[in-house]
Design an enzyme around this catalytic site. Structure first.
Site, PDB file in Angstrom:
ATOM      1  N   ASP A 201      15.892 -22.628 -18.095  1.00  0.00           N
ATOM      2  CA  ASP A 201      15.446 -22.925 -19.414  1.00  0.00           C
ATOM      3  C   ASP A 201      14.642 -21.653 -19.881  1.00  0.00           C
ATOM      4  O   ASP A 201      13.262 -21.760 -19.664  1.00  0.00           O
ATOM      5  CB  ASP A 201      14.506 -24.199 -19.254  1.00  0.00           C
TER       6      ASP A 201
ATOM      7  N   GLU B 146      19.059 -14.387 -18.851  1.00  0.00           N
ATOM      8  CA  GLU B 146      17.880 -15.503 -19.280  1.00  0.00           C
ATOM      9  C   GLU B 146      16.634 -14.893 -18.746  1.00  0.00           C
ATOM     10  O   GLU B 146      16.447 -14.821 -17.419  1.00  0.00           O
ATOM     11  CB  GLU B 146      18.367 -17.041 -18.713  1.00  0.00           C
TER      12      GLU B 146
ATOM     13  N   LEU C  68      26.193 -23.209 -26.060  1.00  0.00           N
ATOM     14  CA  LEU C  68      26.827 -23.855 -25.360  1.00  0.00           C
ATOM     15  C   LEU C  68      26.923 -25.233 -25.733  1.00  0.00           C
ATOM     16  O   LEU C  68      25.970 -25.655 -26.359  1.00  0.00           O
ATOM     17  CB  LEU C  68      26.389 -23.978 -23.827  1.00  0.00           C
TER      18      LEU C  68
ATOM     19  N   GLU D 204      27.082 -22.578 -12.475  1.00  0.00           N
ATOM     20  CA  GLU D 204      25.604 -21.823 -12.452  1.00  0.00           C
ATOM     21  C   GLU D 204      24.547 -22.924 -12.954  1.00  0.00           C
ATOM     22  O   GLU D 204      24.789 -23.946 -13.576  1.00  0.00           O
ATOM     23  CB  GLU D 204      25.862 -20.684 -13.709  1.00  0.00           C
TER      24      GLU D 204
ATOM     25  N   LYS E  69      24.314 -31.131 -18.635  1.00  0.00           N
ATOM     26  CA  LYS E  69      22.677 -31.430 -18.717  1.00  0.00           C
ATOM     27  C   LYS E  69      22.632 -32.457 -17.584  1.00  0.00           C
ATOM     28  O   LYS E  69      23.205 -33.565 -17.439  1.00  0.00           O
ATOM     29  CB  LYS E  69      22.311 -31.800 -20.245  1.00  0.00           C
TER      30      LYS E  69
ATOM     31  N   CYS F 203      -9.185 -40.182 -43.281  1.00  0.00           N
ATOM     32  CA  CYS F 203      -9.361 -39.035 -42.047  1.00  0.00           C
ATOM     33  C   CYS F 203     -10.293 -39.961 -41.042  1.00  0.00           C
ATOM     34  O   CYS F 203     -11.451 -40.012 -41.446  1.00  0.00           O
ATOM     35  CB  CYS F 203      -9.707 -37.670 -42.449  1.00  0.00           C
TER      36      CYS F 203
ATOM     37  N   CYS G 109     -13.680 -37.080 -40.828  1.00  0.00           N
ATOM     38  CA  CYS G 109     -14.846 -37.146 -41.972  1.00  0.00           C
ATOM     39  C   CYS G 109     -14.645 -38.005 -42.899  1.00  0.00           C
ATOM     40  O   CYS G 109     -15.536 -37.991 -43.833  1.00  0.00           O
ATOM     41  CB  CYS G 109     -14.255 -35.520 -42.639  1.00  0.00           C
TER      42      CYS G 109
ATOM     43  N   LYS H 296      21.548 -23.915 -15.446  1.00  0.00           N
ATOM     44  CA  LYS H 296      21.325 -23.617 -16.683  1.00  0.00           C
ATOM     45  C   LYS H 296      19.418 -23.397 -17.066  1.00  0.00           C
ATOM     46  O   LYS H 296      19.116 -24.423 -16.677  1.00  0.00           O
ATOM     47  CB  LYS H 296      21.637 -24.669 -17.699  1.00  0.00           C
TER      48      LYS H 296
ATOM     49  N   ARG I 151      18.230 -13.068 -28.427  1.00  0.00           N
ATOM     50  CA  ARG I 151      19.533 -13.666 -29.002  1.00  0.00           C
ATOM     51  C   ARG I 151      19.413 -13.531 -30.624  1.00  0.00           C
ATOM     52  O   ARG I 151      20.651 -13.544 -31.128  1.00  0.00           O
ATOM     53  CB  ARG I 151      19.776 -15.198 -28.304  1.00  0.00           C
TER      54      ARG I 151
ATOM     55  N   TYR J 168      23.669 -13.459 -16.424  1.00  0.00           N
ATOM     56  CA  TYR J 168      24.822 -14.240 -16.206  1.00  0.00           C
ATOM     57  C   TYR J 168      26.063 -13.988 -16.800  1.00  0.00           C
ATOM     58  O   TYR J 168      27.036 -14.787 -16.566  1.00  0.00           O
ATOM     59  CB  TYR J 168      24.343 -15.728 -16.493  1.00  0.00           C
TER      60      TYR J 168
ATOM     61  N   CYS K 246      -5.606 -34.847 -44.122  1.00  0.00           N
ATOM     62  CA  CYS K 246      -6.971 -34.828 -44.823  1.00  0.00           C
ATOM     63  C   CYS K 246      -7.033 -34.356 -45.967  1.00  0.00           C
ATOM     64  O   CYS K 246      -6.605 -33.115 -45.915  1.00  0.00           O
ATOM     65  CB  CYS K 246      -7.770 -34.588 -43.618  1.00  0.00           C
TER      66      CYS K 246
ATOM     67  N   CYS L 114     -13.203 -30.245 -43.939  1.00  0.00           N
ATOM     68  CA  CYS L 114     -13.255 -31.227 -43.008  1.00  0.00           C
ATOM     69  C   CYS L 114     -13.472 -30.629 -41.338  1.00  0.00           C
ATOM     70  O   CYS L 114     -12.924 -29.328 -41.218  1.00  0.00           O
ATOM     71  CB  CYS L 114     -11.800 -31.971 -42.704  1.00  0.00           C
TER      72      CYS L 114
ATOM     73  N   ALA M 124       0.925  -1.338   0.089  1.00  0.00           N
ATOM     74  CA  ALA M 124      -0.079  -0.009   0.111  1.00  0.00           C
ATOM     75  C   ALA M 124       0.811   1.239   0.075  1.00  0.00           C
ATOM     76  O   ALA M 124       0.686   2.359  -0.670  1.00  0.00           O
ATOM     77  CB  ALA M 124      -0.816   0.012   1.203  1.00  0.00           C
TER      78      ALA M 124
ATOM     79  N   LYS N   5      31.872 -22.714 -16.240  1.00  0.00           N
ATOM     80  CA  LYS N   5      32.610 -21.560 -17.087  1.00  0.00           C
ATOM     81  C   LYS N   5      34.117 -21.595 -16.304  1.00  0.00           C
ATOM     82  O   LYS N   5      34.181 -21.619 -15.309  1.00  0.00           O
ATOM     83  CB  LYS N   5      31.755 -20.399 -16.928  1.00  0.00           C
TER      84      LYS N   5
HETATM   85  S1  IVH Z   1      26.229 -18.497 -20.890  1.00  0.00           S
HETATM   86  C1  IVH Z   1      28.918 -19.081 -23.064  1.00  0.00           C
HETATM   87  N1  IVH Z   1      24.894 -19.010 -18.653  1.00  0.00           N
HETATM   88  O1  IVH Z   1      21.877 -21.412 -22.493  1.00  0.00           O
HETATM   89  C2  IVH Z   1      27.905 -18.530 -23.763  1.00  0.00           C
HETATM   90  N2  IVH Z   1      23.893 -19.472 -20.870  1.00  0.00           N
HETATM   91  O2  IVH Z   1      23.194 -22.832 -24.933  1.00  0.00           O
HETATM   92  C3  IVH Z   1      26.535 -19.197 -23.416  1.00  0.00           C
HETATM   93  N3  IVH Z   1      21.585 -20.368 -20.513  1.00  0.00           N
HETATM   94  O3  IVH Z   1      21.676 -19.108 -24.912  1.00  0.00           O
HETATM   95  C4  IVH Z   1      25.773 -18.275 -22.297  1.00  0.00           C
HETATM   96  N4  IVH Z   1      21.324 -20.428 -18.230  1.00  0.00           N
HETATM   97  O4  IVH Z   1      20.106 -18.800 -22.993  1.00  0.00           O
HETATM   98  C5  IVH Z   1      25.075 -18.911 -19.907  1.00  0.00           C
HETATM   99  N5  IVH Z   1      23.866 -19.699 -16.482  1.00  0.00           N
HETATM  100  C6  IVH Z   1      23.848 -19.420 -17.834  1.00  0.00           C
HETATM  101  C7  IVH Z   1      22.660 -19.766 -18.631  1.00  0.00           C
HETATM  102  C8  IVH Z   1      22.790 -19.688 -20.078  1.00  0.00           C
HETATM  103  C9  IVH Z   1      20.946 -20.546 -19.631  1.00  0.00           C
HETATM  104  C10 IVH Z   1      21.129 -20.187 -21.826  1.00  0.00           C
HETATM  105  C11 IVH Z   1      21.590 -19.231 -22.666  1.00  0.00           C
HETATM  106  C12 IVH Z   1      22.326 -19.531 -23.881  1.00  0.00           C
HETATM  107  C13 IVH Z   1      22.024 -20.979 -23.920  1.00  0.00           C
HETATM  108  C14 IVH Z   1      23.260 -21.835 -24.491  1.00  0.00           C
END
Ligand code: IVH
Length: 671
Positions: free
Chosen positions: A119, A174, A85, A115, A314, A408, A411, A117, A138, A226, A426, A431, A36, A290
């Protein structure tokens, strides 16, 4: 004047306070005042800015929302490419990555930053002299789209940075949707009969690429920064320090980042999050590792688009096994027959699954999936699970090989699979299944955005014969009583639906193109087509070669668009839309004071040069012509006018002396 000074001072104070509270709330997640109290500050600022519009600046916190919708996004060239990456999926692959890198920098010890990753989608934010000036997607890594107005609606993105920040720099991060944000958004879409987003990533990408920033503002998007893309000025020499530095500038940095002194620590980080990731508020599909030192990063360099100094480690997709009871078919908007798996219900990563995607017949045969098989299903962040393949060892011999039906299922018309294609279709353009899909697509939010027509009403309209094709929507008013009489309709809802249909006539051209449901033409392509061709008629007449001139359109899309406009039924549909009053041309960009007026100048002007005058007119939304035609609104007559004056007299064009011209400009500027 004194009042003005006082207002200015208070406005500055308020902006600073609000920015500070925004930062505490959205970045630090630790608010200091109540909602508020915050609203009160915001209201005061809005009131003052309303009284003194000349004091509004683009980085005022009131300006996050409210920018006008655009027809298409501009293009942004990235000063440094946005890389992607390479992936690794196991500890062995991670070690192999590390070995390759170490060999390239012999004798140099390496430490890392881990870090999560996220999505979502990558964006680049440029700051100039302390202000956010550009936000871009991007794109292909080299050129992205200008989505500044949309990104400004994300409250954790600072619009201003402290004075001691570099004079120009770019940060990358991201944009993502939390799991709860995603769930809520899809629930809302389900209620409105809108197609659901398959996963949080698609939802985030779709939200950020809205032409109307107000839609973006309504989506619970957030961002983690990032990296620093580039900077003019002094900056730290390691990635870890850079993240700390960016945090000190007010950027939102993931609290899950960790420094790792060795590869063992990296593995530890990965293993920990592999178990804990379900507890995160957002989807993470792996860890990003990294190399910390920028010096080592530079030495390692880039292969193709992937840096050697970073890798995505991954997480495995979430899988389960169950039996494939049968294969069903749904008919898509373009008549595609899409097989899907009907499964013995099974829980995959906490979600019960009864159906899963099977892409096409070829894919089913390639994977040798048979009805009755025990199959592996997986959810990899996606909401729509996939069938990975059969567990052949569990076969009993009773499994049946499946074939695409030749008719199909809706129909009964013949289904054909054109040479070289994988999808059967179809052949019946009317349809009911296709029309239903097209109708729900046509009214959907990204398309004609007709509120109140969900799947149920669409089905009822088709069933009762009130609508036989999408253009019939615009004649629904003639059947008002029948509409009112539909189940669960009533007078008020019917009126609302009719009003919504009426309003949709004025949608931007890109929406209409998208709404037509041309194969391979998504929202993005539709926007490109709209700004390139400017009208449906010009688009319809375009040859495949002309279509190929449009950025990012390849032969497949060009062919599909060309074929669409060669079909009699489609042309008839467009004629019906035209007669109904649907706008089939691109609108004038924006309503500015001189929009729709064309000025031509003849002779010398006193107050400014010809090109300055033209500049002013354009700024105010007017057009500038080089010769007098029927379209010319005014001829501005300076010293020693030429033959243009005779032509204007002959056509009866409005004439303006320099003073009158100045008065018009001034008046327009004050609007
Ligand atoms: S670094 C080194 N850091 O993953 C240059 N990317 O496949 C790459 N992403 O396009 C970016 N989390 O959209 C980086 N902690 C993170 C990330 C990250 C997600 C995505 C980003 C990039 C894709 C690369």
């Amino acid at each position: 004047m004194q009042d003005m000074e006082r207002a200015k001072k208070r406005i500055e104070e308020l902006r600073e306070q609000i920015n500070c509270h925004n930062y505490r709330y959205y970045v630090l997640d630790s608010p200091e005042i109540s909602d508020a109290e915050y609203d009160e500050l915001m209201n005061e600022l809005m009131r003052l800015e309303e009284e003194h519009p000349e004091l509004i600046t683009p980085e005022s916190p009131t300006q996050r929302v409210g920018a006008a919708p655009v027809e298409a996004f501009g293009v942004v060239e990235h000063r440094e490419p946005l890389l992607s990456l390479a992936n690794v999926f196991s500890h062995d692959e991670l070690m192999a990555w590390h070995r390759r890198a170490s060999n390239l920098v012999p004798g140099r010890a390496m430490d890392f930053v881990c870090e999560l990753k996220l999505d979502g989608l990558a964006v680049a934010l440029t700051y100039t002299d302390g202000r956010l000036t550009t936000g871009a997607t991007r794109g292909d890594g080299y050129r992205g789209e200008d989505i500044t107005q949309n990104l400004k609606t994300i409250k954790s993105i600072p619009l201003v940075v402290p004075k001691d920040a570099p004079s120009r720099f770019e940060v990358r991060g991201e944009v993502y949707l939390s799991k709860t944000g995603f769930k809520k958004l899809n629930e809302e879409r389900a209620r409105e009969g809108q197609p659901l987003f398959a996963n949080p990533r698609n939802a985030a990408a779709g939200s950020v690429r809205q032409l109307d920033p107000r839609i973006t503002a309504s989506r619970p998007l957030d961002i983690y920064i990032y990296s620093l893309g580039w900077a003019e000025g002094k900056v730290p020499q390691t990635h870890w320090e850079t993240l700390e530095y960016l945090k000190s500038l007010g950027f939102k940095i993931s609290p899950y980042n960790e420094h790792a002194a060795s590869l063992e620590e990296v593995e530890g980080y990965y293993q920990r999050w592999l178990v804990e990731r379900e507890k995160l508020g957002f989807e993470a599909d792996g860890a990003v590792v990294k190399v910390n030192s920028f010096d080592v990063q530079r030495q390692l360099g880039v292969v193709g688009r992937d840096p050697r100094w970073a890798v995505a480690y991954k997480f495995p997709a979430v899988q389960a096994t169950t039996s494939l009871l049968d294969i069903g078919i749904s008919v898509g908007r373009t008549g595609s027959l899409n097989p899907f798996a009907i499964l013995e219900p099974v829980s995959v990563g906490g979600v019960t699954i009864k159906q899963a995607a099977l892409h096409n017949e070829e894919d089913i045969h390639r994977k040798d999936i048979r009805i009755g098989d025990t199959v592996i299903v997986q959810r990899a962040g996606e909401v729509i699970p996939q069938v990975v393949g059969p567990v052949v060892s569990k076969r009993t011999g009773k499994e049946k090989v499946w074939h695409m039906p030749t008719r199909c299922p809706v129909c009964g018309s013949p289904a054909v699979k054109p040479e070289g294609e994988v999808i059967a279709r179809c052949t019946n353009v009317s349809c009911p299944a296709q029309i239903f899909e097209l109708l729900t697509h046509f009214v959907s939010r990204g398309a004609m955005d007709i509120d109140g027509i969900g799947e149920k009403l669409a089905a009822a309209l088709l069933k009762e014969g009130l609508v036989k094709n999408v253009a019939d929507l615009y004649r629904l008013r003639e059947h008002e009583q029948e509409l009112i009489d539909l189940e669960r309709m009533g007078e008020k809802s019917a009126q609302n639906v009719l009003d919504a249909i009426h309003r949709s006539k004025d949608r931007p051209l890109s929406r209409v193109i998208f709404a037509l449901g041309i194969r391979h033409v998504g929202q993005e392509t539709a926007e490109l087509l709209a700004s390139h061709f400017g009208s449906i008629d010009r688009l319809a007449q375009a040859s495949p070669e002309e279509l190929l001139e449009v950025l990012t359109i390849g032969p497949k899309i060009a062919q599909s668009i060309h074929a669409f406009f060669r079909q009699e039924a489609n042309l008839k549909l467009i004629e019906k839309l035209r007669r109904a009053g649907v706008r089939l041309e691109a609108a004038v960009r924006e309503e500015l004071p001189l929009s729709g007026q064309e000025f031509v100048v003849t002779g010398r002007l006193e107050a400014f040069t010809r090109s300055q005058a033209e500049e002013r007119v354009k700024e105010l939304g007017g057009a500038v012509g080089s010769s007098v035609t029927k379209k010319t609104t005014f001829l501005v007559v300076g010293e020693d006018p030429g033959s243009k004056l005779d032509k204007a007299r002959a056509l009866g064009t409005g004439l303006l002396g320099e003073e009158e011209f100045l008065a018009i400009l001034e008046q327009a500027a004050n609007k």
